[in-house]
Design an enzyme around this catalytic site. Structure first.
Site, short mmCIF file in Angstrom:
data_model
loop_
_atom_site.label_atom_id
_atom_site.label_comp_id
_atom_site.label_asym_id
_atom_site.label_seq_id
_atom_site.Cartn_x
_atom_site.Cartn_y
_atom_site.Cartn_z
N LEU A 1 41.51 19.28 75.56
CA LEU A 1 42.23 18.14 74.95
C LEU A 1 43.70 18.52 74.83
O LEU A 1 44.01 19.57 74.27
CB LEU A 1 41.71 17.88 73.53
CG LEU A 1 40.30 17.31 73.36
CD1 LEU A 1 39.97 17.25 71.88
CD2 LEU A 1 40.18 15.92 73.98
N HIS A 2 44.59 17.69 75.35
CA HIS A 2 46.01 18.00 75.17
C HIS A 2 46.91 16.78 75.14
O HIS A 2 48.11 16.91 74.91
CB HIS A 2 46.49 18.96 76.26
CG HIS A 2 46.68 18.29 77.59
ND1 HIS A 2 45.63 17.98 78.41
CD2 HIS A 2 47.79 17.83 78.21
CE1 HIS A 2 46.08 17.38 79.49
NE2 HIS A 2 47.39 17.27 79.40
N ARG A 3 46.37 15.58 75.40
CA ARG A 3 47.24 14.40 75.45
C ARG A 3 47.88 14.15 74.09
O ARG A 3 47.17 14.16 73.07
CB ARG A 3 46.43 13.14 75.79
CG ARG A 3 45.84 13.11 77.13
CD ARG A 3 46.77 12.61 78.20
NE ARG A 3 46.27 13.08 79.46
CZ ARG A 3 47.02 13.52 80.46
NH1 ARG A 3 48.33 13.53 80.37
NH2 ARG A 3 46.48 13.95 81.56
N ARG B 1 49.84 22.92 73.04
CA ARG B 1 50.21 21.76 72.20
C ARG B 1 49.13 21.50 71.14
O ARG B 1 49.43 21.26 69.97
CB ARG B 1 50.36 20.51 73.08
CG ARG B 1 50.51 19.21 72.30
CD ARG B 1 50.44 18.01 73.21
NE ARG B 1 51.62 17.81 74.01
CZ ARG B 1 52.76 17.23 73.59
NH1 ARG B 1 52.84 16.77 72.36
NH2 ARG B 1 53.77 17.08 74.39
N ASP C 1 40.52 15.09 78.12
CA ASP C 1 41.46 13.98 78.30
C ASP C 1 42.40 14.30 79.47
O ASP C 1 43.43 13.68 79.65
CB ASP C 1 42.25 13.67 77.01
CG ASP C 1 43.02 14.87 76.48
OD1 ASP C 1 43.16 15.90 77.19
OD2 ASP C 1 43.54 14.78 75.34
#
Ligand code: UD1
Length: 366
Positions: A207-209, A242, A286
């Site tokens: 997950l990084h969006r 992030r 994502d």
């Protein structure tokens, strides 16, 4: 006559797109191919290790821009790449890939210097202008001379935006070339065992969006969902910088330490990562690229997004868009073998780089 070709590599998802191209072009007597690393991703595990896995040489030019706001990053890339083109090595063709900030930045520099630019992975659209990548896709495609697409939906998007057919060529999906190039290494890696996991007995999470991880409340909901679902099937979560920063900032990082069924790891390189993916029961992500890789490998992919720029992974592949509150039901479905197998889209065959090499030879009239 030797033609200079520049390949832009900026962030992790770019590296597996330029590698097959580099290997297909390097050694050809009619071209001189240089890799320009903008430095958008700079940690060893987000960059150098992946270069090594993909058998790429040290970048010929390193712009070292690092992180920062979008404007800072784009501005720094433009200034540094312009200097290369003006003072050091003017390319006859620039190839940009994907949808990151450096893609749009370098395309702008080159078009303004009247250098021909090709966009590989052109035409993808999520229709969501809140995504920085969607802006990068629109800007890049608007100004590029050659639009090399992975799928029919991409061709159609470009035609609908008024691009002439002469500019659009369907080349296929270059990511599959990287997978095929390294498939024997991936097959012998056995990454699951290194984490105490057994084939088909775990899921992989990325997950990084910004839309998922920058909002503290949503991030907490997603993390709670992962913890809950890890009780049904072990999950291994490769935590992007992030995401880690945001988990720490919102006091969630400590809460997920030391859980037996939710294994946290740093981002890992391409070969071990694909080895993990290949033997997984399911993927929760994502990412853009992983939606495609799971379609290629016929593995269920639960994509935690409202939209995708890669709809073919849903219509032909194994991808499903899932809202956070739907995650648990979808995990149950996969575990009950209640999911739809897919097919490999046409031209996702490991030969995209060869097709592109032939196209470039035609352009240069070789
Ligand atoms: C970027 C791309 C995104 C891509 C993603 C893959 C854009 C707009 N975004 O987003 O499309 O899917 O890469 O990972 O181009 N950081 C590190 N080490 C690194 C790289 C980043 O610590 O090697 C940190 C940065 O300083 C920043 C955060 O991680 O604090 C996010 O990095 P950034 O490159 O800005 O955006 P991504 O979210 O990675």
């Amino acid at each position: 006559m030797t033609h200079n070709i520049h390949l832009i590599a900026a962030a992790r998802p770019n590296f597996m797109k330029i590698a097959p191209l580099y290997h297909a072009l390097q050694g050809q007597d009619w071209c001189n191919v240089s890799i320009i690393h903008t430095g958008q991703h700079y940690d060893a595990n987000m960059s150098d290790d992946i270069f090594a896995d993909l058998m790429l040489p040290e970048p010929h030019f390193h712009l070292g821009v690092g992180g920062g706001t979008h404007a800072t990053q784009v501005g720094k890339v433009m200034m540094a790449y312009e200097e290369i083109c003006l003072d050091i090595e003017r390319p006859d063709l620039l190839i940009v890939v994907g949808d990151v900030n450096s893609t749009a930045a370098c395309a702008q520099v080159a078009t303004k210097l009247h250098i021909k630019v090709a966009h590989l992975e052109a035409g993808l659209r999520s229709g969501d202008r809140l995504m920085p990548e969607e802006i990068n896709r629109l800007v890049t495609d608007a100004i590029c001379d050659y639009l090399w697409t992975p799928s029919p939906d991409a061709d159609e998007n470009l035609r609908n935006e008024g691009h002439p057919d002469s500019r659009i060529i369907r080349v296929g999906n270059i990511m599959m070339d990287s997978f095929e190039l390294l498939s024997s290494k991936i097959n012998s890696e056995n990454a699951p065992a290194k984490y105490g996991l057994e084939n088909q007995d775990y899921g992989v999470v990325t997950l990084h969006r910004p839309s998922n991880v920058d909002d503290p409340a949503l991030l907490k909901t997603l993390i709670d969902g992962l913890v809950e679902n890890s009780k049904k099937i072990k999950l291994i979560f490769a935590v992007h910088p992030r995401t880690k920063n945001n988990l720490e900032k919102n006091n969630l990082w400590n809460d997920i330490q030391g859980l037996d069924d939710l294994i946290l790891i740093e981002p890992i390189s391409y070969v071990p990562f694909m080895s993990l993916v290949k033997s997984a029961k399911l993927i929760i992500t994502d990412s853009g690229g992983i939606q495609e890789e799971t379609t290629y490998l016929d593995i269920p992919c639960l994509t935690l997004r409202d939209n995708t720029e890669r709809p073919i992974t849903i219509t032909e592949g194994t991808n499903k868009l899932v809202k956070p509150h739907e995650l648990s039901g979808n995990v149950d479905d996969v575990l009950a073998e209640n999911w739809v197998h897919g097919t490999k889209p046409k031209n996702w065959d490991g030969h995209t780089a060869d097709r592109i090499r032939d196209i470039i030879k035609d352009l240069f009239k070789i």
